[in-house]
Design a protein around this motif. Structure first.
Motif, PDB file in Angstrom:
ATOM      1  N   ASP A  52      76.615  54.252 100.557  1.00 49.93           N
ATOM      2  CA  ASP A  52      77.262  53.124  99.872  1.00 49.93           C
ATOM      3  C   ASP A  52      76.272  52.002  99.591  1.00 49.93           C
ATOM      4  OD1 ASP A  52      79.656  54.479  99.907  1.00 49.93           O
ATOM      5  OD2 ASP A  52      80.495  53.358 101.597  1.00 49.93           O
ATOM      6  N   ALA A  53      75.402  51.702 100.562  1.00 49.28           N
ATOM      7  CA  ALA A  53      74.421  50.632 100.372  1.00 49.28           C
ATOM      8  C   ALA A  53      73.410  51.006  99.294  1.00 49.28           C
ATOM      9  CB  ALA A  53      73.715  50.322 101.689  1.00 49.28           C
ATOM     10  N   LEU A  54      73.071  52.287  99.208  1.00 49.78           N
ATOM     11  CA  LEU A  54      72.127  52.744  98.192  1.00 49.78           C
ATOM     12  C   LEU A  54      72.758  52.651  96.804  1.00 49.78           C
ATOM     13  CD1 LEU A  54      69.354  53.884  97.586  1.00 49.78           C
ATOM     14  CD2 LEU A  54      70.225  56.164  98.139  1.00 49.78           C
ATOM     15  N   VAL A  55      74.003  53.062  96.684  1.00 45.52           N
ATOM     16  CA  VAL A  55      74.716  52.927  95.407  1.00 45.52           C
ATOM     17  C   VAL A  55      74.766  51.457  94.996  1.00 45.52           C
ATOM     18  CG1 VAL A  55      76.956  53.163  94.261  1.00 45.52           C
ATOM     19  CG2 VAL A  55      76.080  55.035  95.670  1.00 45.52           C
ATOM     20  N   LYS A  77      78.590  57.143  87.743  1.00 39.47           N
ATOM     21  CA  LYS A  77      77.450  57.941  87.301  1.00 39.47           C
ATOM     22  C   LYS A  77      76.275  57.824  88.274  1.00 39.47           C
ATOM     23  CE  LYS A  77      78.563  58.078  82.385  1.00 39.47           C
ATOM     24  NZ  LYS A  77      78.128  57.722  81.015  1.00 39.47           N
ATOM     25  N   ILE A  78      76.092  56.633  88.846  1.00 39.79           N
ATOM     26  CA  ILE A  78      75.062  56.459  89.874  1.00 39.79           C
ATOM     27  C   ILE A  78      75.357  57.368  91.059  1.00 39.79           C
ATOM     28  CG2 ILE A  78      74.138  54.850  91.602  1.00 39.79           C
ATOM     29  CD1 ILE A  78      74.502  52.621  89.503  1.00 39.79           C
ATOM     30  N   ASP A  79      76.606  57.391  91.474  1.00 40.37           N
ATOM     31  CA  ASP A  79      77.001  58.205  92.626  1.00 40.37           C
ATOM     32  C   ASP A  79      76.758  59.688  92.363  1.00 40.37           C
ATOM     33  OD1 ASP A  79      78.161  58.073  95.319  1.00 40.37           O
ATOM     34  OD2 ASP A  79      79.815  59.212  94.449  1.00 40.37           O
ATOM     35  N   ASP A  80      77.102  60.163  91.162  1.00 44.79           N
ATOM     36  CA  ASP A  80      76.870  61.565  90.802  1.00 44.79           C
ATOM     37  C   ASP A  80      75.376  61.884  90.773  1.00 44.79           C
ATOM     38  OD1 ASP A  80      79.568  62.009  90.587  1.00 44.79           O
ATOM     39  OD2 ASP A  80      79.622  61.852  88.399  1.00 44.79           O
ATOM     40  N   TRP A  81      74.604  60.999  90.167  1.00 40.17           N
ATOM     41  CA  TRP A  81      73.152  61.177  90.071  1.00 40.17           C
ATOM     42  C   TRP A  81      72.507  61.240  91.453  1.00 40.17           C
ATOM     43  CZ3 TRP A  81      69.684  56.745  90.804  1.00 40.17           C
ATOM     44  CH2 TRP A  81      68.338  57.040  90.547  1.00 40.17           C
ATOM     45  N   GLY A  97      67.137  44.321 107.205  1.00 39.91           N
ATOM     46  CA  GLY A  97      68.345  44.344 108.014  1.00 39.91           C
ATOM     47  C   GLY A  97      69.113  45.609 107.703  1.00 39.91           C
ATOM     48  N   SER A  98      70.368  45.472 107.294  1.00 39.53           N
ATOM     49  CA  SER A  98      71.172  46.644 106.931  1.00 39.53           C
ATOM     50  C   SER A  98      71.228  46.851 105.422  1.00 39.53           C
ATOM     51  CB  SER A  98      72.600  46.482 107.475  1.00 39.53           C
ATOM     52  OG  SER A  98      73.206  45.311 106.936  1.00 39.53           O
ATOM     53  N   ARG A  99      70.552  46.011 104.660  1.00 40.16           N
ATOM     54  CA  ARG A  99      70.573  46.089 103.198  1.00 40.16           C
ATOM     55  C   ARG A  99      69.513  47.065 102.707  1.00 40.16           C
ATOM     56  NH1 ARG A  99      68.986  41.198  98.970  1.00 40.16           N
ATOM     57  NH2 ARG A  99      69.524  42.337  97.049  1.00 40.16           N
ATOM     58  N   VAL A 100      69.915  48.031 101.879  1.00 42.12           N
ATOM     59  CA  VAL A 100      68.961  48.935 101.251  1.00 42.12           C
ATOM     60  C   VAL A 100      68.316  48.203 100.082  1.00 42.12           C
ATOM     61  CG1 VAL A 100      68.647  51.092  99.993  1.00 42.12           C
ATOM     62  CG2 VAL A 100      70.190  51.019 101.953  1.00 42.12           C
ATOM     63  N   ILE A 101      66.992  48.134 100.087  1.00 44.74           N
ATOM     64  CA  ILE A 101      66.266  47.362  99.080  1.00 44.74           C
ATOM     65  C   ILE A 101      65.257  48.210  98.295  1.00 44.74           C
ATOM     66  CG2 ILE A 101      66.542  45.181 100.283  1.00 44.74           C
ATOM     67  CD1 ILE A 101      63.692  45.590 101.409  1.00 44.74           C
ATOM     68  N   GLY A 102      65.101  49.461  98.700  1.00 42.90           N
ATOM     69  CA  GLY A 102      64.193  50.356  97.996  1.00 42.90           C
ATOM     70  C   GLY A 102      64.513  51.799  98.318  1.00 42.90           C
ATOM     71  N   HIS A 103      64.115  52.696  97.413  1.00 49.75           N
ATOM     72  CA  HIS A 103      64.445  54.112  97.584  1.00 49.75           C
ATOM     73  C   HIS A 103      63.386  54.952  96.898  1.00 49.75           C
ATOM     74  CE1 HIS A 103      67.125  57.693  96.210  1.00 49.75           C
ATOM     75  NE2 HIS A 103      66.693  57.921  97.428  1.00 49.75           N
ATOM     76  N   VAL A 104      62.934  55.991  97.578  1.00 50.24           N
ATOM     77  CA  VAL A 104      62.070  56.987  96.959  1.00 50.24           C
ATOM     78  C   VAL A 104      62.692  58.359  97.217  1.00 50.24           C
ATOM     79  CG1 VAL A 104      60.543  57.112  98.986  1.00 50.24           C
ATOM     80  CG2 VAL A 104      59.708  57.880  96.777  1.00 50.24           C
ATOM     81  N   PHE A 119      62.345  53.291  93.214  1.00 46.08           N
ATOM     82  CA  PHE A 119      62.924  52.062  92.705  1.00 46.08           C
ATOM     83  C   PHE A 119      62.938  51.021  93.820  1.00 46.08           C
ATOM     84  CE2 PHE A 119      64.682  55.181  89.783  1.00 46.08           C
ATOM     85  CZ  PHE A 119      64.584  54.538  88.565  1.00 46.08           C
ATOM     86  N   VAL A 120      62.632  49.782  93.458  1.00 45.33           N
ATOM     87  CA  VAL A 120      62.664  48.652  94.386  1.00 45.33           C
ATOM     88  C   VAL A 120      63.545  47.573  93.775  1.00 45.33           C
ATOM     89  CG1 VAL A 120      61.304  46.822  95.482  1.00 45.33           C
ATOM     90  CG2 VAL A 120      60.390  49.155  95.342  1.00 45.33           C
ATOM     91  N   HIS A 121      64.468  47.028  94.566  1.00 49.82           N
ATOM     92  CA  HIS A 121      65.341  45.964  94.066  1.00 49.82           C
ATOM     93  C   HIS A 121      64.499  44.781  93.612  1.00 49.82           C
ATOM     94  CE1 HIS A 121      68.359  42.759  94.048  1.00 49.82           C
ATOM     95  NE2 HIS A 121      69.230  43.734  93.828  1.00 49.82           N
TER      96      HIS A 121
END
Length: 201
Positions: A52-55, A77-81, A97-104, A119-121
Motif C-alpha cells: 500500500d505504501a509503495l502504491v 493501473k499502478i497496482d496491476d503494474w 520511517g514507515s514511508r516508502v520513498i524509493g523503489h528499485v 524511481f525516487v519520490h
C-alpha cells in the motif's frame, strides 16, 4: 554501533554506522545510510506489507519523476503494474520511517542479466538516495549471482545517465530516444560495495 531499529524495521532519528565492521548475518550492503541533508534512511528488500505504501508513493509522483510512460497514471493501473513486477522479479524499497520513498525493481528474477527500473519520490531527489539505491541494487544482484544488470533510459535524462555512468554502466545500444546500458557484475566493484561501512571510509 549506536543505531537502533524498531520491530517494523524503521530507523531511529539518530545513529552512526561509521564504525560498523559488519557480521556474517548482515545483508549484502548495510541498509542504513544518511542522505546529503543528514536524514537517516533505510533500504531493504520489499515485503508484502509495503504494497500500500509503495502504491501511494507511485500515485504521488510528480510529472517530472515519471519516465517512459511509467508508472501508470491511475491507482488501479499502478497496482496491476506493481503486481506484475513483484511476481516476476525482486525489489528493494527505501524508507524514511514507515514511508516508502524509493523503489528499485529487477525483472525477470531468473535472468543472468536482468533489467531494472528505479524511481525516487520527488521530495527525496538530489539527496543521494538514487545513487544509494543503485549501490544497494548492485550489491544484492551480486549476492544473487546475476552476472550483469541492464536498463533503458531516456536520452534526455542526463542526470540519471551520469549517475549510471559513475556507478560503472556502459552504453550498449543507442536507440532513437533511449539508451540501453549494462553493468558487468563479475568485477571487484561489487565486493567493494558490499564492504561494511567502516571499511568504506
Amino acid at each position: 554501533m549506536g543505531t537502533k531499529t524498531d520491530m517494523t524495521g524503521t530507523s531511529c532519528n539518530i545513529w552512526d554506522n561509521s564504525e560498523c565492521q559488519g557480521t556474517p548475518y548482515c545483508p549484502p550492503r548495510c541498509p542504513r545510510f544518511e542522505g546529503k541533508d543528514g536524514t537517516p534512511l533505510l533500504v531493504r528488500p520489499y515485503e508484502s506489507d509495503d504494497r500500500d505504501a509503495l502504491v501511494s508513493m507511485y500515485a504521488d509522483l510528480d510529472l517530472y519523476s515519471r519516465a517512459m510512460g511509467l508508472p501508470p497514471a491511475t491507482v488501479p493501473k499502478i497496482d496491476d503494474w506493481l503486481g506484475r513486477l513483484l511476481s516476476n522479479g525482486w525489489s528493494l524499497v527505501a524508507l524514511d520511517g514507515s514511508r516508502v520513498i524509493g523503489h528499485v525493481a529487477v525483472v525477470p528474477a531468473d535472468s543472468s542479466a536482468p533489467e531494472f527500473l528505479i524511481f525516487v519520490h520527488q521530495d527525496y531527489q538530489n539527496n543521494a538516495l538514487g545513487t544509494e539505491l543503485i549501490k544497494q541494487l548492485v550489491a544484492y544482484a551480486g549476492d544473487k549471482d546475476h552476472s550483469g544488470l541492464t536498463l533503458e533510459v531516456s536520452k534526455g535524462n542526463k542526470r540519471a545517465i551520469t549517475v549510471y555512468e559513475n556507478i560503472g554502466f556502459d552504453v550498449t545500444e543507442r536507440k532513437l530516444s533511449e539508451l540501453e546500458m549494462e553493468l558487468d557484475l563479475e568485477t571487484s566493484f561489487v565486493k567493494r560495495l558490499q564492504r561494511p561501512p567502516a571499511d568504506r571510509h
